[in-house]
Design an enzyme around this catalytic site. Structure first.
Site, short mmCIF file in Angstrom:
data_model
loop_
_atom_site.label_atom_id
_atom_site.label_comp_id
_atom_site.label_asym_id
_atom_site.label_seq_id
_atom_site.Cartn_x
_atom_site.Cartn_y
_atom_site.Cartn_z
N ASP A 143 -12.14 4.77 5.23
CA ASP A 143 -11.47 3.83 5.87
C ASP A 143 -12.07 2.94 7.25
O ASP A 143 -12.57 3.54 8.05
CB ASP A 143 -9.96 4.10 6.27
CG ASP A 143 -9.21 4.53 5.25
OD1 ASP A 143 -9.93 4.57 4.06
OD2 ASP A 143 -7.93 5.08 5.29
N LYS A 179 -3.84 -0.57 -6.77
CA LYS A 179 -4.97 0.03 -5.86
C LYS A 179 -4.91 1.45 -6.30
O LYS A 179 -3.87 2.04 -6.19
CB LYS A 179 -4.88 -0.12 -4.53
CG LYS A 179 -5.71 0.86 -3.30
CD LYS A 179 -5.57 0.04 -2.08
CE LYS A 179 -6.21 1.25 -1.06
NZ LYS A 179 -6.02 0.69 0.12
N ARG A 202 -14.00 0.43 -3.57
CA ARG A 202 -14.49 0.88 -2.16
C ARG A 202 -15.64 1.59 -2.01
O ARG A 202 -15.90 2.52 -2.48
CB ARG A 202 -13.29 1.58 -1.50
CG ARG A 202 -11.95 1.14 -1.17
CD ARG A 202 -12.22 0.30 0.37
NE ARG A 202 -12.15 1.54 1.12
CZ ARG A 202 -11.20 1.92 1.49
NH1 ARG A 202 -9.90 1.50 1.23
NH2 ARG A 202 -11.25 2.98 2.46
N ASP A 246 -5.85 5.20 -5.35
CA ASP A 246 -6.44 6.06 -4.30
C ASP A 246 -6.86 7.23 -4.90
O ASP A 246 -6.59 7.77 -6.08
CB ASP A 246 -5.49 6.18 -3.06
CG ASP A 246 -6.27 5.95 -1.94
OD1 ASP A 246 -7.20 6.48 -1.58
OD2 ASP A 246 -5.25 5.84 -0.79
N TRP A 278 -13.47 5.60 -2.07
CA TRP A 278 -14.36 5.77 -0.68
C TRP A 278 -15.78 6.00 -0.84
O TRP A 278 -16.47 6.66 0.09
CB TRP A 278 -13.89 6.45 0.50
CG TRP A 278 -12.39 6.97 0.04
CD1 TRP A 278 -11.25 6.26 0.66
CD2 TRP A 278 -11.89 8.13 -0.66
NE1 TRP A 278 -9.91 6.69 0.17
CE2 TRP A 278 -10.36 7.80 -0.73
CE3 TRP A 278 -12.42 9.10 -1.29
CZ2 TRP A 278 -9.43 8.74 -0.94
CZ3 TRP A 278 -11.53 10.06 -1.65
CH2 TRP A 278 -10.20 9.85 -1.95
N GLY A 279 -16.48 5.57 -1.72
CA GLY A 279 -17.96 5.71 -1.99
C GLY A 279 -18.31 7.41 -2.22
O GLY A 279 -19.46 7.55 -2.32
N ASP A 291 0.79 -1.09 -0.17
CA ASP A 291 -0.04 0.05 -0.03
C ASP A 291 0.90 1.44 0.01
O ASP A 291 2.00 0.94 -0.35
CB ASP A 291 -0.93 -0.12 1.20
CG ASP A 291 -2.12 0.67 1.08
OD1 ASP A 291 -2.33 1.90 1.17
OD2 ASP A 291 -3.40 -0.09 0.67
N ASP A 292 0.28 2.50 0.36
CA ASP A 292 0.95 3.76 0.34
C ASP A 292 2.44 3.66 1.14
O ASP A 292 2.48 2.72 2.25
CB ASP A 292 0.19 4.83 1.13
CG ASP A 292 0.56 6.01 0.75
OD1 ASP A 292 1.46 6.08 0.08
OD2 ASP A 292 -0.25 6.87 0.95
C1 GLA Z 1 -6.53 5.89 1.91
C2 GLA Z 1 -7.18 4.56 1.47
C3 GLA Z 1 -6.27 3.58 2.55
C4 GLA Z 1 -4.95 3.58 2.43
C5 GLA Z 1 -4.36 5.09 2.64
C6 GLA Z 1 -2.91 5.04 2.03
O1 GLA Z 1 -6.94 6.16 3.15
O2 GLA Z 1 -8.51 4.64 1.88
O3 GLA Z 1 -6.98 2.21 2.24
O4 GLA Z 1 -4.53 3.40 1.16
O5 GLA Z 1 -5.05 5.79 1.77
O6 GLA Z 1 -2.50 6.33 2.57
#
Ligand code: GLA
Length: 635
Positions: free
Chosen positions: A279, A190, A275, A192, A258-259, A88-89
């Site tokens: 989160d 992924k 998503r 973002d 995120w919706g 991830d990040d």
């Molecule tokens: C967002 C995403 C998380 C994660 C972070 C990384 O908040 O929704 O799932 O990937 O970024 O910074």
């Protein structure tokens, strides 16, 4: 002769597809004869694996990533399907300004630097592939990522000048996708969205000169402040690049907005998983929030395009080894709604009790069932819910989910599973292995936060077919009739981890209220036409078009009408059934209070059935309509 007639019919078929496309261009309700949800990439079943974010945030390195990979293999989870190992990040150091190349953090990933010349993740992905695993990477739609916007300090953030710290996809989509997939060998990305949300000219980090401004086109608070077509266009470019860089089609695109921007309605068109919420964190309340954003959206999930309520948080807080009841509930409900099963804990230190939760093969099998039908709600309340999922074998999985903290006595009925009450229903508890059977109704005791999960077998109410609400994975709301994407008020509102109880709390932020429902009318009301109530059917707003994949059935049947919940008693709707683009059956114009009309169509040999509801007049007050008892039958 034969040759020219073959060419002739191929041309005719092409001409009719082109004609359908031309119609569809100016009328979204025109039949297309096609399945329009995303099927590119590799997500016939929801992806399973591990991601670095929940366990480590941006504090990642190759020991942690490879440690997770080794644990997946060692503990037998890889063999059970947990294959993706996703970074991830936090992996990027900077973008080289001269040629736009992305540079990997050297101290954290020596494996990448060792490759000579430009650092490359290829040795890492090679190792993962050599272990039978797949590799995932993270980026952002904007110039900068979420951690750059929200991290309290810059320890793990990209370093260098403003331009060098622009590691997101914006302006580099083709270059970066080629790098990640063709060059570095990743299988999953992924994407973002913070880069499109958090870098407006007035953001503190922009004003201070740390980042360049990018006018936000994503907004979490208000759908109408998001520029939906612009966001979709960026995903369109990513789709094209992924297609180009993956000739074998072995990739997976994970949308992470995120919706926001009403993506709960259209994510299925542009990505493999999408998503539906902000989160998750390891609290019971937040898990409920994330679950709710996907739970009643069964028609928006299909093989190739799944709802994603975020990664599993089993292993921490309310879901740690001291809370196995909660951990099992989290796992169970994610499996019931066909969520990606992405482990988010440090697997190097996972106790056996939690490995057993991740590794319950029966529960995994529900998530991975090839038929791909997300569960639908059979009983609903704020305290307890019953979800039923139809499996490829025709069996049912049923989950009784106690959202509250107190023990309850519940009734489970055969009818809730669309099974006959006058025949035996046998249940296997998928957590304890216990078996029982009942007729009609059984009483069960359920502890606080517990989820009872059974596989059920009995005599189906509909013997020779399947209701559409039992096969949501074959129904795609290409147009769901929602004209004003308003927030969905049924989603549990929790205190977010990062905000706590500062401020006034989140509003109801996730749009898509009024979408297509299984066994319910839009807005959660009951299905009824002129006082006749239906337990089964599809509730959808008028001016909608549903695409239905026909898997060998011969007849489509439904009772159609305007639902009794309609406030507009004057406007009429007509219902039409198309098969591969051709009209098969249609109703008269029907208003509120008109009795239901039977519709039936021979669908033998048809691949895509379309159910189209049109209402005349203004769409200001959307008209709820009902395809009651809608079913596909073998005869
Ligand atoms: C967002 C995403 C998380 C994660 C972070 C990384 O908040 O929704 O799932 O990937 O970024 O910074």
């Amino acid at each position: 002769m034969k040759f020219s007639s073959a060419i002739g019919s191929a041309l005719a078929a092409m001409a009719s597809v082109l004609a359908l496309d031309a119609q569809a261009a100016d009328d979204p309700l025109a039949p297309t004869g096609r399945w329009s949800a995303y099927t590119a990439g590799r997500a016939a079943t929801p992806p399973m694996g591990w991601s670095s974010w929940n366990a480590f945030a941006t504090d990642i390195d190759e020991d942690k990533i490879l440690g997770a990979a080794r644990a997946l293999v060692r503990d037998g989870l890889a063999a059970k399907g947990y294959r993706y190992v996703n970074i991830d990040d936090g992996w990027a150091l900077q973008r080289r300004v001269s040629d736009g190349a992305l540079i990997i953090r050297p101290g954290r990933f020596p494996i990448a630097q060792g490759a000579g010349g430009d650092a490359t993740f290829r040795p890492l992905t090679d190792q993962l592939h050599g272990m039978g695993l797949k590799a995932g990477i993270y980026s952002d739609l904007g110039r900068n990522t979420c951690s750059q916007a929200y991290s309290p300090d810059d320890t793990d953030l990209p370093k260098g000048s403003v331009r060098e710290r622009e590691i997101g996809l914006y302006g580099h989509i083709d270059q970066d996708i080629a790098l990640f997939f063709a060059n570095w060998g990743f299988d999953f990305i992924k994407v973002d969205g913070c880069g499109l949300r958090a870098y407006g000219a007035d953001a503190a980090k922009v004003r201070s000169g740390q980042y360049r401004a990018l006018p936000p086109i994503l907004n979490m608070d208000f759908v109408n402040r998001s520029d939906i077509p612009a966001v979709q266009a960026l995903f369109g470019q990513i789709n094209a690049a992924l297609d180009r860089e993956n000739p074998d089609g072995d990739y997976l695109l994970s949308l992470c907005i995120w919706g926001a921007a009403d993506v709960r309605s259209w994510g299925k068109n542009v990505g493999n998983i999408s998503r539906t919420s902000d989160d998750i964190n390891p609290t019971w309340g937040r898990m409920l929030t994330n679950f709710d954003t996907a739970a009643k959206r069964a028609f928006y999930a299909h093989a190739g395009s799944w709802n994603d309520p975020d990664m599993l948080f089993i292993g921490k807080g309310d879901f740690d080894a001291d809370h196995l009841t909660e951990a099992r509930s989290h796992m169970t409900m994610w499996a019931m709604i066909n969520a990606p099963l992405m482990i988010g804990m440090d697997l190097r230190q996972a106790p056996q009790s939690l490995l057993d939760v991740f590794g319950n093969a029966q529960v995994i099998a529900l998530d991975q069932d090839a038929a791909g039908h997300q569960s639908v709600v059979a009983f609903d309340s704020d305290d307890v819910q019953i979800f039923v999922k139809t499996l490829g074998t025709g069996e049912k999985a049923v989950a009784i989910f106690n959202r509250g903290a107190s023990a309850l006595n519940v009734d489970l009925t055969a009818a809730q599973m669309k099974l006959r009450g006058d025949a035996d229903v046998s249940l296997i508890d998928l957590w304890s292995g216990n078996r029982r059977s009942f007729r009609n109704t059984t009483k069960l005791k359920i502890e606080g936060h517990q989820t009872l999960l059974f596989k059920a077998e009995g005599k189906r109410v509909l013997m020779d077919g399947l209701y559409l609400s039992e096969q949501p994975g074959n129904v795609n709301p290409a147009v769901d009739g929602v004209v004003e994407p308003t927030p969905d008020p049924t989603i549990h509102r929790s205190a977010t981890g990062w905000q706590g109880t500062r401020g006034s709390g989140e509003g109801p932020i996730y749009a898509g209220w009024g979408g297509v429902q299984a066994d319910r009318a839009p807005y959660g009301e009951v299905l009824a036409i002129k006082g006749a109530r239906f337990e089964t059917g599809v509730g959808v707003l008028a001016n909608s078009r549903l695409e239905v994949r026909n898997q060998g059935y011969r007849r489509f049947k439904a009772v159609v009408g305007v639902n009794d919940s309609a406030r507009d008693t004057k406007r009429a709707a007509t219902f039409a059934v198309y098969g591969d683009g051709k009209l098969l059956a249609s109703s008269r114009a029907m208003k509120w209070g008109d009795p239901g009309q039977d519709l039936s169509a021979d669908v033998t040999g048809i691949k895509i059935i379309e159910l189209i509801t049109r209402a005349a007049g203004s769409a200001a007050d959307p008209l709820p309509t009902t395809w009651a008892d809608a079913a596909l039958l073998k005869r």
